[in-house]
Design an enzyme around this catalytic site. Sequence first.
Site, PDB file in Angstrom:
ATOM      1  N   CYS A 125       0.813  -1.215   0.000  1.00 40.80           N
ATOM      2  CA  CYS A 125       0.000   0.000   0.000  1.00 40.80           C
ATOM      3  C   CYS A 125       0.848   1.267   0.000  1.00 40.80           C
ATOM      4  O   CYS A 125       0.563   2.225  -0.734  1.00 40.80           O
ATOM      5  CB  CYS A 125      -0.947  -0.016   1.191  1.00 40.80           C
ATOM      6  SG  CYS A 125      -0.161  -0.383   2.776  1.00 40.80           S
ATOM      7  N   GLY A 156      -3.531  -0.342   7.830  1.00 40.38           N
ATOM      8  CA  GLY A 156      -2.495  -1.149   7.212  1.00 40.38           C
ATOM      9  C   GLY A 156      -2.376  -2.528   7.836  1.00 40.38           C
ATOM     10  O   GLY A 156      -1.837  -3.450   7.228  1.00 40.38           O
ATOM     11  N   HIS A 239      -2.596   6.485   4.505  1.00 42.30           N
ATOM     12  CA  HIS A 239      -1.173   6.572   4.834  1.00 42.30           C
ATOM     13  C   HIS A 239      -0.617   7.907   4.330  1.00 42.30           C
ATOM     14  O   HIS A 239      -0.953   8.353   3.223  1.00 42.30           O
ATOM     15  CB  HIS A 239      -0.390   5.444   4.157  1.00 42.30           C
ATOM     16  CG  HIS A 239      -0.642   4.088   4.740  1.00 42.30           C
ATOM     17  ND1 HIS A 239      -1.390   3.869   5.867  1.00 42.30           N
ATOM     18  CD2 HIS A 239      -0.221   2.852   4.321  1.00 42.30           C
ATOM     19  CE1 HIS A 239      -1.427   2.570   6.133  1.00 42.30           C
ATOM     20  NE2 HIS A 239      -0.729   1.934   5.209  1.00 42.30           N
TER      21      HIS A 239
END
Length: 335
Positions: A125, A156, A239
């Site tokens: 990711c 995550g 993120h």
Amino acid sequence: MRVGVFGATGAVGKELVQVLGDRGYPVTELRLFASTRSAGTRIPTPFGEKTIEVYDPASPPRLDLALLAVSGDWSKAHAKELVAAGALVVDNSSAFRLDEDVPLVVPEVNAGAAKGARLIANPNCTTAILAVALAPLHAAFGVKRVIVSTYQAASGAGAEGMEELEAGLKEVLLNGGTAKNSVFRHPLPMNLIPHIDSFQPNGYTREEMKVTWETRKIMGLPDLLVSCTAVRVPTLRAHAEAVTIETVKPITPEAARAVLASAPGVKLVDDVENAAYPMPLTASGQDDVEAGRIRQSLVFGDHGIDFFVVGDQLLKGAALNAVQIAEALPVAVAA
């Protein structure tokens, strides 16, 4: 298309189903697979209510597209069975990302790498979010070095990580207690943890090395210098990454903004006078990666910039990228 989602009850699996519906992917039959404890459960989807099934390797389902949101071990054991049964397989695990004969794809960057493949790997990711912004800058100015520090959300670590953060925040903020941890190495509420995945002999974690290895493969730059520090932070999803690059050609913030403003998959958010810059709050739930805080590097001078990117880990970092791979390829209908 006959589509199967594997790991359908996890955070990424749920997003895969939703993205298929949101983007109008031509699903004529949707089958959802998960563990035995979920078998028989009926869940609502954009394609009607569906029953969770358990995968039987002795009788692989006939699918045109299989989207895997499962462990690397599961993918290694069963992904090629699904290919042999006629499916185009997009795997979200780390099982095949570095295999030479399996393309690792971010469609805005290297969609052509997947041409003719029946098994395609979805990147880590963090790497996917970085590559969307990094590739257009490389095309315009050439990138020599990349230094990135990541601020990675609880998502995550999947649904379990999100649940642990939420439970811990409630315990700390509402009850004045101490957060417990089992998913993360330390309690995450009110904390930062510079430890994601296992430490390697060189002192970096495997998560950090994934950014190096996978960025090189996606961008076709096997010698690109990439150094990453990965940190888990107490945000729920999306993120964030602070990036410094050194370029071959001279680069200015204005020129970088112009490139990123027209780059596919990127939303330029860079108006510091009005406090507009990328943040998890604004990037969550969005398809595009936000880029901003663009400034001349004090280290690399006119051959470098610093910038900040934020992307939804469950979307561009996982489910959305997987569906975009499928959209970019002609999917042959299985016999």
